[in-house]
Design a protein around this motif. Sequence first.
Motif, PDB file in Angstrom:
ATOM      1  N   ASP A  20      -3.841 -10.630  -1.771  1.00  0.00           N
ATOM      2  CA  ASP A  20      -2.765  -9.644  -1.631  1.00  0.00           C
ATOM      3  C   ASP A  20      -1.974  -9.653  -2.927  1.00  0.00           C
ATOM      4  O   ASP A  20      -1.318 -10.632  -3.264  1.00  0.00           O
ATOM      5  CB  ASP A  20      -1.859  -9.987  -0.448  1.00  0.00           C
ATOM      6  CG  ASP A  20      -0.760  -8.938  -0.274  1.00  0.00           C
ATOM      7  OD1 ASP A  20      -0.988  -7.787  -0.681  1.00  0.00           O
ATOM      8  OD2 ASP A  20       0.310  -9.279   0.262  1.00  0.00           O
ATOM      9  N   ASP A  24       1.682 -12.431  -4.235  1.00  0.00           N
ATOM     10  CA  ASP A  24       2.945 -11.751  -4.486  1.00  0.00           C
ATOM     11  C   ASP A  24       4.104 -12.717  -4.256  1.00  0.00           C
ATOM     12  O   ASP A  24       4.258 -13.247  -3.157  1.00  0.00           O
ATOM     13  CB  ASP A  24       3.073 -10.552  -3.534  1.00  0.00           C
ATOM     14  CG  ASP A  24       4.247  -9.659  -3.897  1.00  0.00           C
ATOM     15  OD1 ASP A  24       5.155 -10.134  -4.611  1.00  0.00           O
ATOM     16  OD2 ASP A  24       4.253  -8.499  -3.461  1.00  0.00           O
ATOM     17  N   THR A  32       0.031  -5.186   1.699  1.00  0.00           N
ATOM     18  CA  THR A  32       0.175  -6.410   2.478  1.00  0.00           C
ATOM     19  C   THR A  32      -0.244  -6.200   3.931  1.00  0.00           C
ATOM     20  O   THR A  32      -0.988  -7.024   4.495  1.00  0.00           O
ATOM     21  CB  THR A  32       1.634  -6.905   2.392  1.00  0.00           C
ATOM     22  OG1 THR A  32       1.918  -7.199   1.016  1.00  0.00           O
ATOM     23  CG2 THR A  32       1.854  -8.145   3.225  1.00  0.00           C
TER      24      THR A  32
HETATM   25 MG   LIG Z   1       2.910  -6.400  -0.510  1.00  0.00          MG
END
Ligand SMILES: [Mg+2]
Length: 244
Positions: free
Chosen positions: A121, A39, A16
Amino acid sequence: MRMLALYSIKGGVGKTASAVNLAAEAAAAGQRVLLWDLDPQAATTFYLRAKPKVRGGVARLVKGKAAYDKVIRATQVENLDLLPAALASRELDHLLAERHDNQLRRILKPIRDDYDLVILDCPPSLSTLSESVFASVDALLVPIVPTVLSLRTLEQLRDFLDERDIPCPVWPFITLADRRRTLHREIIDSLPERWPLRLSHTIPSASVVERMGLERAPLRSFAPRTAAAQAYHQLWEEVAQRLS
Ligand SMILES: [Mg+2]
Ligand SMILES: Nc1ncnc2c1ncn2[C@@H]1O[C@H](COP(=O)(O)OP(=O)(O)OP(=O)(O)O)[C@@H](O)[C@H]1O
C-alpha cells in the motif's frame, strides 16, 4: 512470491481500501499474503488493528529472517500478515537510495518462501520509494476515480514509466464509481479503448467502504454480501487470473 502495489500519484482514490480488501480476498482464496503498509499515515495498519511501531526500524529488516518475526504481525484475517507502517519514511528512502533498484523485493528475500503474495500500500507520491516499487512488483494496480483529473494522473504515470523505460505493467481499475453520473459512465465506458490492460471490474462508491474505518476490518469480514464486497471479490479473481 508475487508482488503487487496499490499505487497512484493521486491521494484519496482508494488505494488503501483496495489494498486491504484485495489482500483479504487473496488470503481467503488460500494464498499466504503479506500486506506491507508503505504509507507513514499508516491507514492500512489502522484498518487491521495493528500498532504502527517497529522496534529497531527498517534497518532491522535487512538483517535476516529472525528480525521479521519481530516486526510482522498476524492479523485477525486468516492467512494475512501485516508489515506495519513504522518505517520512518526518511529512513526507508535513505536505504533505498543507496542500494539496488528493486530494493523492496530484496528486503523481503529472507521471507520470500513464507508468502505467495505481497501487496504494497503506497503513499500518493512519486519518490525514490515509488521507483523501487516499480522495479519490484509484478504489476501496479492503479485505482481510478472516474474523473478527468484522475485519468490525467494515470497518463502522467505512463509517461514517467515510458520515459525511463521502466517495464512495469500498469493495471488501472475504476473505483468510487457512480453510474448515475453521466461523466462517470462516459469515463468508465472509454477506459477499455484507452487502457486495454484495465481490469474490468469496477468498485462502486458505497458508504460501506467508509465503514471499514469503524469496523477496522476488510469488507468480507463484516459486509460480505454488499455490492462493494462482491466487486472486490471479482476484482481479485481477475487479478489472480492475470498473475497465474
Ligand atoms: Mg492510503
Ligand atoms: N469505493 C468506495 N466508496 C466509498 N468511499 C470510499 C471507497 N473507497 C474509498 N473510500 C473512502 O475514500 C477515502 C479515501 O480512501 P483511501 O484511504 O482508500 O484512499 P487512498 O488512495 O489510500 O488515500 P491516500 O492517498 O491518502 O493514502 C476514505 O475515507 C475511504 O473510506
